[in-house]
Design a protein around this motif. Structure first.
Motif, PDB file in Angstrom:
ATOM      1  N   TRP A  68       0.825  -1.216   0.000  1.00 24.49           N
ATOM      2  CA  TRP A  68       0.000   0.000   0.000  1.00 24.49           C
ATOM      3  C   TRP A  68       0.855   1.259   0.000  1.00 24.49           C
ATOM      4  CZ3 TRP A  68       0.276   3.515   3.928  1.00 24.49           C
ATOM      5  CH2 TRP A  68       0.560   3.109   5.229  1.00 24.49           C
ATOM      6  N   ARG A  69       2.035   1.200   0.593  1.00 20.38           N
ATOM      7  CA  ARG A  69       2.911   2.370   0.550  1.00 20.38           C
ATOM      8  C   ARG A  69       3.431   2.622  -0.864  1.00 20.38           C
ATOM      9  NH1 ARG A  69       5.659   0.725   6.266  1.00 20.38           N
ATOM     10  NH2 ARG A  69       4.158   1.810   7.617  1.00 20.38           N
ATOM     11  N   ALA A  70       3.688   1.551  -1.600  1.00 19.77           N
ATOM     12  CA  ALA A  70       4.119   1.717  -2.994  1.00 19.77           C
ATOM     13  C   ALA A  70       2.985   2.286  -3.837  1.00 19.77           C
ATOM     14  CB  ALA A  70       4.593   0.383  -3.554  1.00 19.77           C
ATOM     15  N   ARG A  71       1.769   1.804  -3.595  1.00 21.49           N
ATOM     16  CA  ARG A  71       0.613   2.358  -4.315  1.00 21.49           C
ATOM     17  C   ARG A  71       0.427   3.836  -4.001  1.00 21.49           C
ATOM     18  NH1 ARG A  71      -4.791  -1.174  -3.872  1.00 21.49           N
ATOM     19  NH2 ARG A  71      -5.573   0.887  -4.474  1.00 21.49           N
ATOM     20  N   ARG A  72       0.556   4.185  -2.752  1.00 18.14           N
ATOM     21  CA  ARG A  72       0.412   5.589  -2.370  1.00 18.14           C
ATOM     22  C   ARG A  72       1.473   6.456  -3.040  1.00 18.14           C
ATOM     23  NH1 ARG A  72       0.646   7.158   3.910  1.00 18.14           N
ATOM     24  NH2 ARG A  72       2.783   6.406   3.628  1.00 18.14           N
ATOM     25  N   GLN A  73       2.713   5.978  -3.044  1.00 11.79           N
ATOM     26  CA  GLN A  73       3.782   6.760  -3.668  1.00 11.79           C
ATOM     27  C   GLN A  73       3.542   6.919  -5.168  1.00 11.79           C
ATOM     28  OE1 GLN A  73       7.749   5.322  -2.929  1.00 11.79           O
ATOM     29  NE2 GLN A  73       8.689   6.722  -4.399  1.00 11.79           N
ATOM     30  N   ALA A  74       3.102   5.842  -5.829  1.00 17.38           N
ATOM     31  CA  ALA A  74       2.851   5.915  -7.273  1.00 17.38           C
ATOM     32  C   ALA A  74       1.727   6.902  -7.574  1.00 17.38           C
ATOM     33  CB  ALA A  74       2.505   4.531  -7.810  1.00 17.38           C
ATOM     34  N   HIS A  75       0.694   6.895  -6.741  1.00 14.17           N
ATOM     35  CA  HIS A  75      -0.413   7.833  -6.935  1.00 14.17           C
ATOM     36  C   HIS A  75       0.072   9.268  -6.753  1.00 14.17           C
ATOM     37  CE1 HIS A  75      -4.374   9.686  -6.617  1.00 14.17           C
ATOM     38  NE2 HIS A  75      -3.962  10.255  -5.494  1.00 14.17           N
ATOM     39  N   GLU A  76       0.821   9.535  -5.712  1.00 16.52           N
ATOM     40  CA  GLU A  76       1.300  10.890  -5.454  1.00 16.52           C
ATOM     41  C   GLU A  76       2.193  11.388  -6.591  1.00 16.52           C
ATOM     42  OE1 GLU A  76       1.249  10.610  -0.554  1.00 16.52           O
ATOM     43  OE2 GLU A  76       3.132  10.440  -1.657  1.00 16.52           O
ATOM     44  N   GLU A  77       3.049  10.524  -7.106  1.00 14.92           N
ATOM     45  CA  GLU A  77       3.937  10.934  -8.202  1.00 14.92           C
ATOM     46  C   GLU A  77       3.136  11.206  -9.468  1.00 14.92           C
ATOM     47  OE1 GLU A  77       6.764   7.781  -8.465  1.00 14.92           O
ATOM     48  OE2 GLU A  77       7.909   8.445  -6.698  1.00 14.92           O
ATOM     49  N   ARG A  78       2.132  10.396  -9.726  1.00 12.55           N
ATOM     50  CA  ARG A  78       1.285  10.610 -10.901  1.00 12.55           C
ATOM     51  C   ARG A  78       0.580  11.961 -10.808  1.00 12.55           C
ATOM     52  NH1 ARG A  78      -4.217   7.160 -12.385  1.00 12.55           N
ATOM     53  NH2 ARG A  78      -4.429   7.866 -14.556  1.00 12.55           N
ATOM     54  N   VAL A  79      -0.010  12.239  -9.655  1.00 14.89           N
ATOM     55  CA  VAL A  79      -0.761  13.484  -9.479  1.00 14.89           C
ATOM     56  C   VAL A  79       0.161  14.692  -9.454  1.00 14.89           C
ATOM     57  CG1 VAL A  79      -2.251  14.738  -7.879  1.00 14.89           C
ATOM     58  CG2 VAL A  79      -2.701  12.333  -8.359  1.00 14.89           C
ATOM     59  N   ASP A  80       1.340  14.532  -8.884  1.00 20.18           N
ATOM     60  CA  ASP A  80       2.280  15.660  -8.832  1.00 20.18           C
ATOM     61  C   ASP A  80       2.623  16.184 -10.224  1.00 20.18           C
ATOM     62  OD1 ASP A  80       2.402  15.816  -6.095  1.00 20.18           O
ATOM     63  OD2 ASP A  80       4.241  14.639  -5.907  1.00 20.18           O
ATOM     64  N   ALA A  81       2.661  15.295 -11.203  1.00 18.75           N
ATOM     65  CA  ALA A  81       2.968  15.728 -12.571  1.00 18.75           C
ATOM     66  C   ALA A  81       1.892  16.667 -13.106  1.00 18.75           C
ATOM     67  CB  ALA A  81       3.103  14.507 -13.488  1.00 18.75           C
ATOM     68  N   TRP A  82       0.666  16.529 -12.636  1.00 15.17           N
ATOM     69  CA  TRP A  82      -0.415  17.443 -13.025  1.00 15.17           C
ATOM     70  C   TRP A  82      -0.427  18.702 -12.163  1.00 15.17           C
ATOM     71  CZ3 TRP A  82      -3.915  12.634 -12.276  1.00 15.17           C
ATOM     72  CH2 TRP A  82      -3.858  11.823 -13.414  1.00 15.17           C
ATOM     73  N   LEU A  83      -0.120  18.517 -10.888  1.00 14.22           N
ATOM     74  CA  LEU A  83      -0.245  19.633  -9.959  1.00 14.22           C
ATOM     75  C   LEU A  83       0.873  20.654 -10.095  1.00 14.22           C
ATOM     76  CD1 LEU A  83      -1.319  17.975  -6.573  1.00 14.22           C
ATOM     77  CD2 LEU A  83      -2.750  18.883  -8.402  1.00 14.22           C
ATOM     78  N   ALA A  84       2.086  20.188 -10.318  1.00 15.05           N
ATOM     79  CA  ALA A  84       3.235  21.100 -10.267  1.00 15.05           C
ATOM     80  C   ALA A  84       3.088  22.292 -11.212  1.00 15.05           C
ATOM     81  CB  ALA A  84       4.529  20.328 -10.536  1.00 15.05           C
ATOM     82  N   PRO A  85       2.736  22.091 -12.498  1.00 16.60           N
ATOM     83  CA  PRO A  85       2.583  23.260 -13.379  1.00 16.60           C
ATOM     84  C   PRO A  85       1.457  24.190 -12.943  1.00 16.60           C
ATOM     85  CG  PRO A  85       2.783  21.233 -14.659  1.00 16.60           C
ATOM     86  CD  PRO A  85       2.556  20.827 -13.246  1.00 16.60           C
ATOM     87  N   HIS A  86       0.353  23.612 -12.485  1.00 16.65           N
ATOM     88  CA  HIS A  86      -0.766  24.445 -12.035  1.00 16.65           C
ATOM     89  C   HIS A  86      -0.381  25.284 -10.824  1.00 16.65           C
ATOM     90  CE1 HIS A  86      -4.682  25.728 -10.612  1.00 16.65           C
ATOM     91  NE2 HIS A  86      -4.454  25.122  -9.462  1.00 16.65           N
ATOM     92  N   LEU A  87       0.265  24.668  -9.849  1.00 19.82           N
ATOM     93  CA  LEU A  87       0.636  25.405  -8.640  1.00 19.82           C
ATOM     94  C   LEU A  87       1.669  26.480  -8.949  1.00 19.82           C
ATOM     95  CD1 LEU A  87       0.762  22.458  -6.085  1.00 19.82           C
ATOM     96  CD2 LEU A  87      -1.059  24.150  -6.387  1.00 19.82           C
ATOM     97  N   ALA A  88       2.566  26.193  -9.899  1.00 20.72           N
ATOM     98  CA  ALA A  88       3.545  27.208 -10.304  1.00 20.72           C
ATOM     99  C   ALA A  88       2.855  28.394 -10.962  1.00 20.72           C
ATOM    100  CB  ALA A  88       4.579  26.588 -11.242  1.00 20.72           C
ATOM    101  N   ARG A  89       1.893  28.132 -11.836  1.00 24.01           N
ATOM    102  CA  ARG A  89       1.154  29.229 -12.462  1.00 24.01           C
ATOM    103  C   ARG A  89       0.378  30.026 -11.417  1.00 24.01           C
ATOM    104  NH1 ARG A  89       0.252  25.221 -16.378  1.00 24.01           N
ATOM    105  NH2 ARG A  89      -1.757  24.692 -15.429  1.00 24.01           N
ATOM    106  N   ARG A  90      -0.202  29.322 -10.461  1.00 24.18           N
ATOM    107  CA  ARG A  90      -0.977  30.013  -9.434  1.00 24.18           C
ATOM    108  C   ARG A  90      -0.082  30.937  -8.602  1.00 24.18           C
ATOM    109  NH1 ARG A  90      -4.628  26.472  -5.393  1.00 24.18           N
ATOM    110  NH2 ARG A  90      -2.649  26.219  -4.278  1.00 24.18           N
ATOM    111  N   ARG A  91       1.108  30.472  -8.288  1.00 23.67           N
ATOM    112  CA  ARG A  91       2.047  31.318  -7.547  1.00 23.67           C
ATOM    113  C   ARG A  91       2.432  32.559  -8.351  1.00 23.67           C
ATOM    114  NH1 ARG A  91       4.354  26.288  -6.176  1.00 23.67           N
ATOM    115  NH2 ARG A  91       5.886  26.529  -7.867  1.00 23.67           N
TER     116      ARG A  91
END
Length: 286
Positions: free
Chosen positions: A14-37
């Motif tokens: 479950w920790r590997a699943r959690r890490q994979a999910h977070e890394e997948r979502v981070d690829a979407w979030l990082a550009p958005h959060l940078a633009r928001r800043r």
């Protein structure tokens, strides 16, 4: 109905699943959060974060769904919807169901009704054109970006093609003079009777229903719905009257026969993928 513990996940799994999910979502979030800043707006990439109410941190948070026991997990790590077991934690399915029964039933009924209809593929994306119909450049929602055909020709395309929109949350953004041109008058009350599986916005909304069903559905399914919605939004704006070529979005020229054929082919593919996701959501509800 109590959810049976059909799946037990050891800590490394479950920790590997959690890490994979977070890394997948981070690829979407990082550009958005940078633009928001930086105070930069993107008419395509930011839509899912601004139109929908799910916060980026919530999308990133992993949860296993109902009927799963996480070995060696701390309930405090997962929040108040989880309870301790002899070996770890699991979602308190009964408590969540009892607290949110009405909304869960409303969503299930909508998903079932939509799944039971044939897909209609003849709208050609005119809902986006109806949202700018007879507006000046200053009145446009995305007024930093020009209309490909200009206001008059854009309005003429709407007049020539007509509008066949069944989705209330698209229709409510139509300009006042565009609403009488639609063959339907969708309302919130008629949503269950009108939504159909070919509609881009109905399929994009699977993301909304997935996060509203959380944490009963696994975070990976929410992310799958987000991924589809992101692709749909891209087509939606490529087929819109806006000129977004400078952002790397070549237009789908739905004012032409070739563009309409391209749109329908993509729309059909999205409908097929959405059918699978809709079935997964219903299966998770039990």
């Amino acid at each position: 109905m109590t959810a049976a513990l059909a799946t037990v996940l050891d800590a490394p799994i479950w920790r590997a699943r959690r890490q994979a999910h977070e890394e997948r979502v981070d690829a979407w979030l990082a550009p958005h959060l940078a633009r928001r800043r930086d105070g930069v707006r993107h008419p395509v990439e930011d839509f899912l974060f601004t139109y929908y109410s799910y916060r980026p941190a919530h999308l990133r948070r992993w949860h296993p769904g109902a009927g799963v026991e996480l070995r060696d997990a701390d309930p405090a790590e997962f929040g108040p919807d989880y309870r301790a077991t002899a070996a770890g934690v699991t979602l308190d399915h009964d408590a969540v169901r009892a607290r949110r029964a009405d909304s869960l039933d409303w969503i299930r009924d909508l998903l079932v009704a939509t799944a039971g209809r044939p897909a209609h593929l003849g709208c050609f994306g005119m809902h986006e054109w109806a949202m700018v119909y007879r507006q000046t450049q200053e009145e446009l929602r995305h007024n930093r970006w020009p209309l490909r055909l200009g206001p008059e020709r854009t309005a003429a395309v709407v007049d020539e093609r007509g509008v066949r929109c069944s989705h209330f949350d698209a229709y409510r953004f139509f300009t006042a003079p565009a609403r009488p041109l639609n063959v339907l008058t969708p309302t919130r009350e008629s949503q269950h009777a009108l939504e159909q599986p070919g509609c881009l916005h109905a399929n994009m909304d699977l993301y909304k229903w997935s996060y509203k069903l959380s944490p009963l559905v696994p975070a990976e399914l929410v992310a799958d719905c987000f991924a589809l919605a992101r692709e749909i939004r891209t087509l939606d704006m490529r087929a819109s009257p806006y000129d977004l070529a400078a952002l790397g979005y070549p237009p789908v020229r739905v004012e032409t026969p070739e563009g309409r054929a391209e749109y329908v082919a993509a729309q059909r593919g999205f409908a097929e993928r959405a059918t699978v996701l809709r079935a997964r959501l219903l299966a998770a509800l039990g």
